[in-house]
Design a protein around this motif. Structure first.
Motif, PDB file in Angstrom:
ATOM      1  N   ASP A 136       0.815  -1.211   0.000  1.00 62.23           N
ATOM      2  CA  ASP A 136       0.000   0.000   0.000  1.00 62.23           C
ATOM      3  C   ASP A 136       0.854   1.268   0.000  1.00 62.23           C
ATOM      4  O   ASP A 136       0.473   2.288  -0.591  1.00 62.23           O
ATOM      5  CB  ASP A 136      -0.894   0.033   1.246  1.00 62.23           C
ATOM      6  N   GLY A 137       2.006   1.204   0.657  1.00 59.41           N
ATOM      7  CA  GLY A 137       2.841   2.383   0.786  1.00 59.41           C
ATOM      8  C   GLY A 137       3.755   2.639  -0.388  1.00 59.41           C
ATOM      9  O   GLY A 137       4.497   3.622  -0.395  1.00 59.41           O
ATOM     10  N   ASP A 138       3.720   1.779  -1.398  1.00 58.65           N
ATOM     11  CA  ASP A 138       4.598   1.905  -2.560  1.00 58.65           C
ATOM     12  C   ASP A 138       3.743   2.118  -3.810  1.00 58.65           C
ATOM     13  O   ASP A 138       2.958   1.245  -4.185  1.00 58.65           O
ATOM     14  CB  ASP A 138       5.439   0.632  -2.708  1.00 58.65           C
ATOM     15  N   ARG A 140       4.282   1.782  -6.788  1.00 58.28           N
ATOM     16  CA  ARG A 140       4.457   0.722  -7.779  1.00 58.28           C
ATOM     17  C   ARG A 140       3.614  -0.500  -7.466  1.00 58.28           C
ATOM     18  O   ARG A 140       3.225  -1.254  -8.369  1.00 58.28           O
ATOM     19  CB  ARG A 140       5.933   0.307  -7.858  1.00 58.28           C
ATOM     20  N   ASN A 141       3.334  -0.715  -6.188  1.00 57.44           N
ATOM     21  CA  ASN A 141       2.679  -1.946  -5.752  1.00 57.44           C
ATOM     22  C   ASN A 141       1.272  -1.737  -5.205  1.00 57.44           C
ATOM     23  O   ASN A 141       0.586  -2.719  -4.891  1.00 57.44           O
ATOM     24  CB  ASN A 141       3.520  -2.629  -4.665  1.00 57.44           C
ATOM     25  N   ARG A 142       0.844  -0.477  -5.083  1.00 63.37           N
ATOM     26  CA  ARG A 142      -0.415  -0.201  -4.380  1.00 63.37           C
ATOM     27  C   ARG A 142      -1.580  -0.967  -4.986  1.00 63.37           C
ATOM     28  O   ARG A 142      -2.423  -1.503  -4.270  1.00 63.37           O
ATOM     29  CB  ARG A 142      -0.662   1.308  -4.403  1.00 63.37           C
ATOM     30  N   ARG A 143      -1.672  -1.040  -6.314  1.00 60.80           N
ATOM     31  CA  ARG A 143      -2.810  -1.712  -6.932  1.00 60.80           C
ATOM     32  C   ARG A 143      -2.766  -3.228  -6.757  1.00 60.80           C
ATOM     33  O   ARG A 143      -3.750  -3.910  -7.054  1.00 60.80           O
ATOM     34  CB  ARG A 143      -2.904  -1.359  -8.415  1.00 60.80           C
ATOM     35  N   PHE A 144      -1.620  -3.746  -6.263  1.00 58.78           N
ATOM     36  CA  PHE A 144      -1.504  -5.186  -6.055  1.00 58.78           C
ATOM     37  C   PHE A 144      -1.637  -5.581  -4.579  1.00 58.78           C
ATOM     38  O   PHE A 144      -1.368  -6.719  -4.219  1.00 58.78           O
ATOM     39  CB  PHE A 144      -0.153  -5.689  -6.568  1.00 58.78           C
ATOM     40  N   ALA A 145      -2.039  -4.629  -3.726  1.00 54.24           N
ATOM     41  CA  ALA A 145      -2.132  -4.942  -2.299  1.00 54.24           C
ATOM     42  C   ALA A 145      -3.097  -6.088  -2.037  1.00 54.24           C
ATOM     43  O   ALA A 145      -2.868  -6.920  -1.161  1.00 54.24           O
ATOM     44  CB  ALA A 145      -2.541  -3.697  -1.518  1.00 54.24           C
TER      45      ALA A 145
END
Length: 461
Positions: A136-138, A140-145
């Motif tokens: 969630d805090g990145d 780049r990765n938020r949509r993959f949480a």
């Protein structure tokens, strides 16, 4: 059983930014973020794990953490790298489709979470929760949480069933490393691979009374004279005898090169690549007048600090080994040369990911150049001990054979197997020392094995 979808965003992700800001304060989150960052540096940029975790000059993401978080980061990285291929296979097993192209940062988050769930004594709920917060805090990765949450939760549920199955069919190490082991050690390669997946014991070189220290620390005395103990719960520096300088940490195999000299008391010895100083300490303890050289000012300072704790003294010189000039020469020269370090994979599991066969060939030439120079520093009746912690003959037996072919006035002085009862198998027919991780068996794999090492004594004819 269907897998987890590998694309799309987690429901309700519109609040991700507010959650990320609050999650920044979660205990343990900074440690997981640091672990993912450093794991990326190793697996994607071939950075040395030792360098990243150096207390003085390491990566700021690590050095800025508190002591407990540093211990956790180290444990996560060692487990993740030791079992990297199994972890990746498990992650891939959990999804219907491959992870998105370019999702390297996502895979690092999943690897960090998986290492905790599969191999560390971390509550599954905490590992999953912090991995989701990390995603969630990145940006780049938020949509993959949501994917991170679902995948790791499923992994936690099914690990007991699937981990043995996946581990049984997944190679432990990169193909180049395992194929090289099989070519060089056809009879022992399976045992070597197996033990390299186990965390190593801790070996101590003691100043005196090895049996007494083994009893005090709950360990055992090895054929090398080292004391082997199980891994303590806290730092090694908290063990009895550390602050008093009664012993130092040194793998049993690494203690062998300094033991190869015929005589040390009163002799002038140079240790050409000396830091962090374990072999230097052995030489001084045996009565030699030692000059310790290293090309790194930081490492030389660390050597001085180690000797000070041990109450031992040696002259030190900041210099490259190949630049050392000594017109009068030395009675003995110890060259523990830089190498691929493939013999230390058990304690440095980043090596298969950061080294290549080309590195082995390049380093063998570096060693040959250093050996040629080291020979010029030996007095006519002196001894030259060459060693390194590589498992590969290209950096050991073959390189030394080339040196001897070009220097007809030099020969091998065979090691005496009777000096190390129980380790006779480590002495080659030519009288060299060749250890590998599957030696020194024990019913408890955590107390078995030793580093892979090559060492030889060379003298003039």
């Amino acid at each position: 059983m269907s897998g987890v979808r590998s694309a799309g965003s987690r429901p309700g992700s519109g609040n991700a930014r507010s959650r990320a800001r609050s999650d920044d304060m979660k205990p343990g989150l900074a440690a997981r973020q640091a672990a993912a960052r450093l794991l990326s540096a190793v697996t994607e940029s071939r950075a040395s794990l030792d360098g990243l975790l150096d207390p003085a000059g390491g990566n700021p993401a690590f050095t800025g953490l508190g002591d407990q978080d540093r211990l956790l980061v180290r444990a996560i990285l060692l487990s993740a790298l030791r079992h990297l291929r199994v972890i990746d296979a498990f992650i891939d097993r959990m999804v219907d489709n491959a992870l998105p192209d370019g999702a390297r940062a996502l895979r690092q988050v999943l690897r960090v979470g998986a290492a905790q769930i599969l191999y560390l004594d971390v509550p599954d709920r905490a590992a999953v929760d912090l991995a989701v917060s990390q995603a969630d805090g990145d940006p780049r990765n938020r949509r993959f949480a949501g994917l991170v949450n679902a995948l790791l939760r499923r992994m936690a549920r099914e690990k007991d069933q699937l981990l043995p199955e996946i581990a049984a069919v997944t190679p432990n190490f990169p193909d180049w490393f395992e194929s090289r082991l099989m070519a060089v050690y056809p009879a022992q390669s399976a045992a070597i691979v197996k033990i390299l997946s186990e965390p190593p014991a801790i070996d101590l070189t003691v100043k005196a009374d090895a049996q007494g220290w083994a009893e005090r620390l709950g360990g055992m005395v090895l054929p090398t004279g080292s004391v082997r103990i199980g891994r303590p719960e806290g730092p090694v520096s908290g063990l009895e005898g550390y602050q008093d300088g009664a012993w130092w940490v040194q793998d049993a195999a690494a203690s062998l090169p300094a033991q190869l000299f015929s005589k040390l008391d009163g002799l002038e010895i140079v240790d050409l690549c000396a830091a962090p100083g374990g072999k230097t300490a052995q030489l001084v303890l045996a009565g030699a007048r030692v000059t310790a050289c290293d090309q790194s000012a930081n490492r030389l300072e660390r050597l001085r600090g180690n000797l000070e704790r041990l109450g031992l003294e040696a002259a030190t010189r900041l210099t490259r080994a190949q630049d050392l000039v000594a017109p009068g020469g030395f009675d003995g020269v110890l060259l523990d040369a830089p190498c691929s370090s493939t013999g230390t994979v058990r304690r440095h599991p980043d090596i298969p990911s950061t080294k290549t066969p080309q590195d082995i060939t390049r380093l063998a030439q570096v060693q040959r150049d250093l050996l040629d120079h080291a020979a010029s520093l030996v007095r006519p009746d002196g001894e030259l001990v060459f060693s390194n912690c590589s498992l590969d003959p290209e950096e050991g037996e073959e390189m030394v054979a080339g040196f001897l072919a070009d220097h007809a006035d030099w020969k091998i002085k065979p090691a005496d197997p009777s000096r190390w009862p129980g380790l006779e198998a480590a002495i080659t027919p030519a009288g060299e020392i060749r250890t590998h991780p599957a030696m020194l068996g024990h019913e408890d794999p955590r107390l078995a094995g030793l580093d892979g090492f090559y060492a030889v004594v060379l003298t003039r004819r």
